[in-house]
Design a protein around this motif. Structure first.
Motif, PDB file in Angstrom:
ATOM      1  N   HIS A 191     -15.515  -9.493  -7.342  1.00 26.57           N
ATOM      2  CA  HIS A 191     -15.706  -9.985  -6.182  1.00 26.57           C
ATOM      3  C   HIS A 191     -14.929 -10.975  -5.341  1.00 26.57           C
ATOM      4  O   HIS A 191     -14.945 -11.561  -4.568  1.00 26.57           O
ATOM      5  CB  HIS A 191     -17.101 -10.421  -6.016  1.00 26.57           C
ATOM      6  CG  HIS A 191     -17.849 -11.671  -6.827  1.00 26.57           C
ATOM      7  ND1 HIS A 191     -17.134 -12.941  -6.727  1.00 26.57           N
ATOM      8  CD2 HIS A 191     -18.391 -11.712  -7.953  1.00 26.57           C
ATOM      9  CE1 HIS A 191     -17.338 -13.532  -7.853  1.00 26.57           C
ATOM     10  NE2 HIS A 191     -18.477 -12.874  -8.395  1.00 26.57           N
ATOM     11  N   GLN A 192     -13.592 -11.056  -6.212  1.00 28.58           N
ATOM     12  CA  GLN A 192     -12.445 -11.974  -5.867  1.00 28.58           C
ATOM     13  C   GLN A 192     -12.893 -13.343  -5.386  1.00 28.58           C
ATOM     14  O   GLN A 192     -12.386 -13.787  -4.471  1.00 28.58           O
ATOM     15  CB  GLN A 192     -11.642 -11.439  -4.694  1.00 28.58           C
ATOM     16  CG  GLN A 192     -11.323  -9.833  -5.211  1.00 28.58           C
ATOM     17  CD  GLN A 192     -10.623  -9.085  -3.902  1.00 28.58           C
ATOM     18  OE1 GLN A 192     -10.611  -9.378  -3.051  1.00 28.58           O
ATOM     19  NE2 GLN A 192      -9.863  -8.083  -4.289  1.00 28.58           N
TER      20      GLN A 192
ATOM     21  N   TRP B  37     -14.752 -11.014   3.734  1.00 29.22           N
ATOM     22  CA  TRP B  37     -15.089 -10.193   2.668  1.00 29.22           C
ATOM     23  C   TRP B  37     -15.816  -8.984   3.296  1.00 29.22           C
ATOM     24  O   TRP B  37     -16.453  -9.069   4.259  1.00 29.22           O
ATOM     25  CB  TRP B  37     -15.955 -11.032   1.562  1.00 29.22           C
ATOM     26  CG  TRP B  37     -15.377 -12.069   0.829  1.00 29.22           C
ATOM     27  CD1 TRP B  37     -14.211 -12.407   1.242  1.00 29.22           C
ATOM     28  CD2 TRP B  37     -15.649 -12.485  -0.288  1.00 29.22           C
ATOM     29  NE1 TRP B  37     -13.788 -13.356   0.006  1.00 29.22           N
ATOM     30  CE2 TRP B  37     -15.004 -13.186  -0.843  1.00 29.22           C
ATOM     31  CE3 TRP B  37     -17.046 -12.162  -1.174  1.00 29.22           C
ATOM     32  CZ2 TRP B  37     -15.032 -14.075  -1.879  1.00 29.22           C
ATOM     33  CZ3 TRP B  37     -17.023 -13.064  -2.250  1.00 29.22           C
ATOM     34  CH2 TRP B  37     -16.074 -13.897  -2.946  1.00 29.22           C
TER      35      TRP B  37
ATOM     36  N   GLN C  90     -18.310  -6.706  -1.153  1.00 29.61           N
ATOM     37  CA  GLN C  90     -17.780  -7.764  -1.981  1.00 29.61           C
ATOM     38  C   GLN C  90     -18.779  -8.822  -2.003  1.00 29.61           C
ATOM     39  O   GLN C  90     -19.106  -9.535  -2.872  1.00 29.61           O
ATOM     40  CB  GLN C  90     -16.513  -8.405  -1.443  1.00 29.61           C
ATOM     41  CG  GLN C  90     -15.276  -7.439  -1.883  1.00 29.61           C
ATOM     42  CD  GLN C  90     -13.936  -8.092  -0.994  1.00 29.61           C
ATOM     43  OE1 GLN C  90     -14.150  -8.241   0.157  1.00 29.61           O
ATOM     44  NE2 GLN C  90     -12.885  -7.993  -1.671  1.00 29.61           N
TER      45      GLN C  90
ATOM     46  N   THR D  97     -22.048  -8.410  -3.969  1.00 34.16           N
ATOM     47  CA  THR D  97     -21.757  -8.686  -5.464  1.00 34.16           C
ATOM     48  C   THR D  97     -21.895 -10.158  -5.658  1.00 34.16           C
ATOM     49  O   THR D  97     -22.740 -10.676  -6.683  1.00 34.16           O
ATOM     50  CB  THR D  97     -20.617  -7.931  -5.758  1.00 34.16           C
ATOM     51  OG1 THR D  97     -20.473  -6.895  -5.666  1.00 34.16           O
ATOM     52  CG2 THR D  97     -20.272  -8.320  -7.452  1.00 34.16           C
TER      53      THR D  97
END
Length: 179
Positions: A6-7, A17, A21, A24
């Motif tokens: 999910h950076q 996002w 993303q 999550t």
């Protein structure tokens, strides 16, 4: 950048996002991160450049984040209930009701709202008559009821005549009496 998919990066703008993303991230988030994610999802729901169904998906994600705040005791239940009601009402007003989905069903929203209230309209009105003499906890509870009954007039317009609609009409009138 983390490697968990999910950076999550400090300072990264969650409003950029993707839905996946952010979903999550919301499942693992806590505290202020969860609130930030909820607000980002809600902002996407409000974005009129997205198709209607995408906006509903973003709103669902915001509701998920909001519900997780309650599950994790990350905020008062009154605040969470108010945010839930306001977003659901906004979707019904702006994107239209959907009786196949309880989040966007006016009848379900009305029932949920009524089930959240702890006073009857008569009890609330009676306490409100002399609210300045009440202990701060009761004043706070009356304010909570006032906040939780905001937008009821709009919701009433979506309901067929019946007992639930009449209860909402009574609460809408009682709201004006609350501090």
């Amino acid at each position: 950048m983390s490697s968990d998919g999910h950076q999550e990066e400090p300072g990264r703008d969650l409003s950029t996002w993707t839905l996946d993303q952010l979903q999550t991230f919301i499942h693992d988030a806590r505290g202020q991160q969860l609130e930030t994610a909820r607000v980002a999802a809600q902002g996407q729901a409000y974005n009129s450049s997205h198709p209607r169904e995408a906006r509903r998906q973003w709103a669902k994600l915001s509701l998920l984040g909001n519900g997780r705040m309650l599950d994790n005791a990350e905020g008062g239940s009154a605040r969470v209930a108010q945010q839930d009601f306001m977003l659901r009402m906004w979707v019904i007003d702006r994107l239209g009701p959907d009786n196949t989905d309880p989040d966007w069903s006016p009848e379900a929203l009305a029932s949920d709202r009524l089930n959240t209230l702890t006073f009857t309209p008569a009890q609330a009105a009676g306490l409100a008559e002399h609210w300045r003499d009440l202990p701060i906890e009761q004043i706070r509870e009356l304010r909570w009821h006032k906040n939780l009954t905001a937008h009821l007039e709009s919701l009433v317009g979506y309901l067929a005549p019946g007992p639930v609609r009449e209860r909402l009409v009574t609460w809408a009138a009682t709201r004006a009496l609350l501090p």
